[in-house]
Design a protein around this motif. Sequence first.
Motif, PDB file in Angstrom:
ATOM      1  N   ALA A  29       0.829  -1.209   0.000  1.00  0.00           N
ATOM      2  CA  ALA A  29       0.000   0.000   0.000  1.00  0.00           C
ATOM      3  C   ALA A  29       0.860   1.255   0.000  1.00  0.00           C
ATOM      4  CB  ALA A  29      -0.933  -0.003   1.203  1.00  0.00           C
ATOM      5  N   THR A  30       1.994   1.225   0.698  1.00  0.00           N
ATOM      6  CA  THR A  30       2.903   2.363   0.722  1.00  0.00           C
ATOM      7  C   THR A  30       3.504   2.608  -0.658  1.00  0.00           C
ATOM      8  OG1 THR A  30       3.439   1.954   3.052  1.00  0.00           O
ATOM      9  CG2 THR A  30       4.999   3.281   1.788  1.00  0.00           C
ATOM     10  N   GLN A  42       0.850   4.060  -2.826  1.00  0.00           N
ATOM     11  CA  GLN A  42       0.623   5.474  -2.505  1.00  0.00           C
ATOM     12  C   GLN A  42       1.597   6.357  -3.293  1.00  0.00           C
ATOM     13  OE1 GLN A  42       1.759   6.729   1.472  1.00  0.00           O
ATOM     14  NE2 GLN A  42      -0.005   8.097   1.604  1.00  0.00           N
ATOM     15  N   ALA A  43       2.849   5.927  -3.370  1.00  0.00           N
ATOM     16  CA  ALA A  43       3.832   6.675  -4.157  1.00  0.00           C
ATOM     17  C   ALA A  43       3.484   6.633  -5.641  1.00  0.00           C
ATOM     18  CB  ALA A  43       5.227   6.096  -3.927  1.00  0.00           C
ATOM     19  N   ARG A  44       3.094   5.470  -6.118  1.00  0.00           N
ATOM     20  CA  ARG A  44       2.703   5.316  -7.521  1.00  0.00           C
ATOM     21  C   ARG A  44       1.573   6.286  -7.890  1.00  0.00           C
ATOM     22  NH1 ARG A  44       5.290   3.109 -11.897  1.00  0.00           N
ATOM     23  NH2 ARG A  44       5.655   0.890 -11.736  1.00  0.00           N
ATOM     24  N   VAL A  45       0.555   6.327  -7.062  1.00  0.00           N
ATOM     25  CA  VAL A  45      -0.602   7.190  -7.338  1.00  0.00           C
ATOM     26  C   VAL A  45      -0.193   8.657  -7.302  1.00  0.00           C
ATOM     27  CG1 VAL A  45      -2.806   7.973  -6.380  1.00  0.00           C
ATOM     28  CG2 VAL A  45      -2.352   5.532  -6.618  1.00  0.00           C
ATOM     29  N   SER A  54       9.911   7.898   0.782  1.00  0.00           N
ATOM     30  CA  SER A  54       9.412   7.108   1.911  1.00  0.00           C
ATOM     31  C   SER A  54       9.230   5.652   1.507  1.00  0.00           C
ATOM     32  CB  SER A  54       8.087   7.699   2.407  1.00  0.00           C
ATOM     33  OG  SER A  54       7.548   6.925   3.464  1.00  0.00           O
ATOM     34  N   ALA A  55       8.695   5.427   0.312  1.00  0.00           N
ATOM     35  CA  ALA A  55       8.500   4.053  -0.169  1.00  0.00           C
ATOM     36  C   ALA A  55       9.842   3.351  -0.359  1.00  0.00           C
ATOM     37  CB  ALA A  55       7.718   4.069  -1.482  1.00  0.00           C
ATOM     38  N   VAL A  85      10.457  -0.190  -7.720  1.00  0.00           N
ATOM     39  CA  VAL A  85       9.400   0.742  -8.105  1.00  0.00           C
ATOM     40  C   VAL A  85       9.560   2.139  -7.509  1.00  0.00           C
ATOM     41  CG1 VAL A  85       6.914   1.200  -7.831  1.00  0.00           C
ATOM     42  CG2 VAL A  85       7.695  -0.950  -8.823  1.00  0.00           C
ATOM     43  N   PRO A  86       9.926   2.313  -6.227  1.00  0.00           N
ATOM     44  CA  PRO A  86      10.124   3.681  -5.744  1.00  0.00           C
ATOM     45  C   PRO A  86      11.166   4.458  -6.539  1.00  0.00           C
ATOM     46  CG  PRO A  86       9.934   2.176  -3.893  1.00  0.00           C
ATOM     47  CD  PRO A  86      10.023   1.329  -5.126  1.00  0.00           C
ATOM     48  N   TRP A  87      12.179   3.764  -7.021  1.00  0.00           N
ATOM     49  CA  TRP A  87      13.211   4.430  -7.825  1.00  0.00           C
ATOM     50  C   TRP A  87      12.692   4.712  -9.227  1.00  0.00           C
ATOM     51  CZ3 TRP A  87      17.047   6.315  -5.099  1.00  0.00           C
ATOM     52  CH2 TRP A  87      17.290   5.738  -3.848  1.00  0.00           C
TER      53      TRP A  87
END
Length: 331
Positions: free
Chosen positions: A77-78, A81-84, A113-114, A123-125
Amino acid sequence: MARDGARPAYDPAGHDGDLRAALQEVRTGRWLSMRVLLERTTAWWQWTRRTQVLAAAAAGTDVVRAWLAEEPHSVPATVMQARVAVERALRAHRERHLRTHELWIEAWDLSQSAARTAPPDPVPWVCLLALAQLDRKLLWEEHRAAPPEPSLPPGPWGLLDEAGRRDPHNREAHHRMLQFLYTQAGSGRLAGAAGFAHLVAGTAPPGSALHVLPLYVRAERYRRGGGRGAALDLHWVAEDATREALRAREGWFDRAGPAERSPLDLNHLAHALWGALRFADAAEVFDAIGPYCTPLPWAYHVPAPGDHAEAVQVFLQARTRSRPAARGPGS
């Protein structure tokens, strides 16, 4: 597969039936199917693709916020949240919304944060790479790192490296880098983007979707040149264009499993082979596409690129022209 004359439609899930079911739930504001799907997704290539498609659907809803309210310590979910947040920032930028900068900073914070919450996740990168294209003036130091090759311009190469450490040859990470290079090229030539695409494709392993990357640069160059017009045959039938199309087919399509082929890559490959007059080769890719065409790159051939119905007509014409060649003379 889909050898009849069925009219195709755009479906972001493509052949991924489990993703399609989760998308339907997300669009109605429910998150449980998304959670279950992501918990069962173990391959990074599939995780990257699914989170991207889900975020595009969730960006206009509060579904991820509702998920986090119920499960505040959920790692998927975190990441979502970054993706969205990134999806919303990019949309605001395209629409020249007044809140673009605010949404950009929020998305950057959530992506950082992710990255801390999910250290092994690329994915966060990828999210941070996607946001780099908003920094047109290269004000952020991380967006003007020295390139890996002297022929390439400065850019967010460190972010690409971070994604690559977690998932070497990550498809979306390299496409996000390509989009950054497009913004830096402005209205001029795409030498940097082309050099990057060929460098990546030349070192990609068999079956990697990165073999298709040069076809995206060629399509972008065609779009910037005005798209539809008399230059079509010269642009797509040139020797280097044919070579790029055949290398993408041999390096990727012939070696990748059906589940790993994204609809957008399939459509770019079919388009390039059709444009190069390699109709028999194109017909096999059209069969793999089945009913799931994508608006791009077909929309580059119509007067109004946003007219998806006209783009589908170009797709159908190309498919109809290609299939008799695969069946042979007299068919």
